[in-house]
Write a protein that holds these residues in place. Structure first.
Motif, PDB file in Angstrom:
ATOM      1  N   HIS A  22       0.856  -1.202   0.000  1.00  0.00           N
ATOM      2  CA  HIS A  22       0.000   0.000   0.000  1.00  0.00           C
ATOM      3  C   HIS A  22       0.885   1.243   0.000  1.00  0.00           C
ATOM      4  CE1 HIS A  22      -3.856   2.086   1.425  1.00  0.00           C
ATOM      5  NE2 HIS A  22      -2.937   3.029   1.555  1.00  0.00           N
ATOM      6  N   HIS A  24       1.297   5.484  -1.992  1.00  0.00           N
ATOM      7  CA  HIS A  24       0.669   6.563  -2.774  1.00  0.00           C
ATOM      8  C   HIS A  24       1.770   7.318  -3.506  1.00  0.00           C
ATOM      9  CE1 HIS A  24      -3.124   6.055  -0.474  1.00  0.00           C
ATOM     10  NE2 HIS A  24      -2.346   5.935   0.582  1.00  0.00           N
ATOM     11  N   GLU A 115      -8.392   2.613  -0.788  1.00  0.00           N
ATOM     12  CA  GLU A 115      -8.789   2.319   0.553  1.00  0.00           C
ATOM     13  C   GLU A 115     -10.138   2.941   0.854  1.00  0.00           C
ATOM     14  OE1 GLU A 115      -5.156   4.877   1.592  1.00  0.00           O
ATOM     15  OE2 GLU A 115      -6.374   5.041   3.407  1.00  0.00           O
ATOM     16  N   HIS A 176      -5.553  -2.163   5.865  1.00  0.00           N
ATOM     17  CA  HIS A 176      -4.366  -1.359   5.572  1.00  0.00           C
ATOM     18  C   HIS A 176      -3.968  -0.600   6.829  1.00  0.00           C
ATOM     19  CE1 HIS A 176      -3.029   2.745   4.800  1.00  0.00           C
ATOM     20  NE2 HIS A 176      -4.262   3.171   4.859  1.00  0.00           N
ATOM     21  N   ASP A 226       2.496   2.922   3.116  1.00  0.00           N
ATOM     22  CA  ASP A 226       1.600   4.081   3.066  1.00  0.00           C
ATOM     23  C   ASP A 226       2.386   5.335   2.660  1.00  0.00           C
ATOM     24  OD1 ASP A 226      -0.987   5.103   3.083  1.00  0.00           O
ATOM     25  OD2 ASP A 226      -0.950   5.656   5.195  1.00  0.00           O
TER      26      ASP A 226
HETATM   27 ZN    ZN Z   1      -3.080   5.006   2.316  1.00  0.00          ZN
END
Ligand code: ZN
Length: 278
Positions: A22, A24, A115, A176, A226
């Motif tokens: 996970h 970004h 998410e 997550h 993350d």
């Molecule tokens: Zn996230």
């Protein structure tokens, strides 16, 4: 949103590759922004050779759908983040936005709906009904498409579990950045759900989270960054990138008392079982 600061050093390479479950990568980060190519190459050098990129607003979801076609080491997930869902609903823009996300979610290399979930930390009581409605839409979409669900649960553990139990969780459900305690970890693993641990598990004061990891069966453990958020100890404060998942994997190996290579191989195999071939 950006994440400023100098980039942290690349961690020592892992003995076997893992997946960052996970991240970004659409966020610009660092005082000297690095390209996605740079960040993926750095990750590969640290043993984090594959990533799941999550786009959880409309712009990010479009970016993700484009990026997974360009980067062979990247699969994607799309959704409307619970905090955004509440804002969109209040503006009367939720239905159109969700319809576009649902279309993007059909992409062959989009393997995750997420998410999604509930965030009672950043959204107040006025947005909760909208969050629950959006969460239920995403659960239904994941089931319709037969794709895994990635859950964002912030200060809403009981309510998230309640919605999952009422609607029936998708076959593959992943928390997550798991943030519950040992009792919740046991409950989640018992239901067959997967727990994805972020850099938070390395934080000095995260005793409760390490206790949760310690009781999670290795077969239900995933690792994530993350990024660009939640940079692991001892690099907190610096922008995060997928390479730093190596630090979290090392901490999990210590906490679960399993050999690091075994942890990496198991996380790798689980990631591929859940998301399919890259
Ligand atoms: Zn996230």
């Amino acid at each position: 949103m950006t994440r400023a600061g100098a980039w942290p050093a690349t961690p020592e390479a892992l003995p076997a590759p893992i997946v960052d479950n996970h991240c970004h990568l659409e966020y610009p980060a660092g005082d000297e922004p690095r390209t996605v190519e740079d960040r993926l190459a750095e990750a590969a050098a640290a043993g984090v050779t594959r990533v799941v990129q999550i786009g959880c607003d409309l712009d990010s979801a479009r970016w993700t759908a484009d990026a997974v076609a360009r980067f062979p080491s990247m699969l994607g997930g799309v959704a409307l983040h619970p905090n955004d869902a509440a804002v969109l609903a209040a503006a009367g823009e939720y239905d159109a936005a969700f319809a576009e996300v649902a279309g993007l979610a059909r992409g062959e290399r989009i393997r995750v709906v997420g998410e999604t979930g509930l965030d009672f930390f950043r959204t107040g009581p006025e947005g909760r009904d909208a969050q629950v409605a959006a969460f239920r839409d995403h659960i239904a979409l994941a089931k319709e498409l037969g794709k895994p669900l990635q859950i964002h649960d912030r200060d809403a553990h009981a309510e998230v579990i309640d919605v999952l139990d009422r609607d029936g969780a998708p076959e593959v459900t992943v928390f997550h950045c798991f943030s519950g305690d040992a009792a919740m970890a046991r409950l989640a693993a018992h239901r067959g759900w997967y727990l994805s641990f972020a850099g938070t598990v390395t934080f000095k004061n995260a005793h409760q989270l390490r206790a949760a990891a310690a009781v999670t069966p290795l077969s239900h453990v995933l690792v994530e960054t993350d990024a660009p958020f939640l940079t692991p100890h001892p690099r907190r404060g610096a922008p995060n990138a997928p390479a730093q998942a190596a630090l979290t994997a090392r901490e999990l190996s210590r906490v679960l008392e399993v050999d690091l290579a075994e942890l990496c191989t198991t996380v790798w195999n689980t990631s591929h079982d859940l998301y399919g071939p890259w």
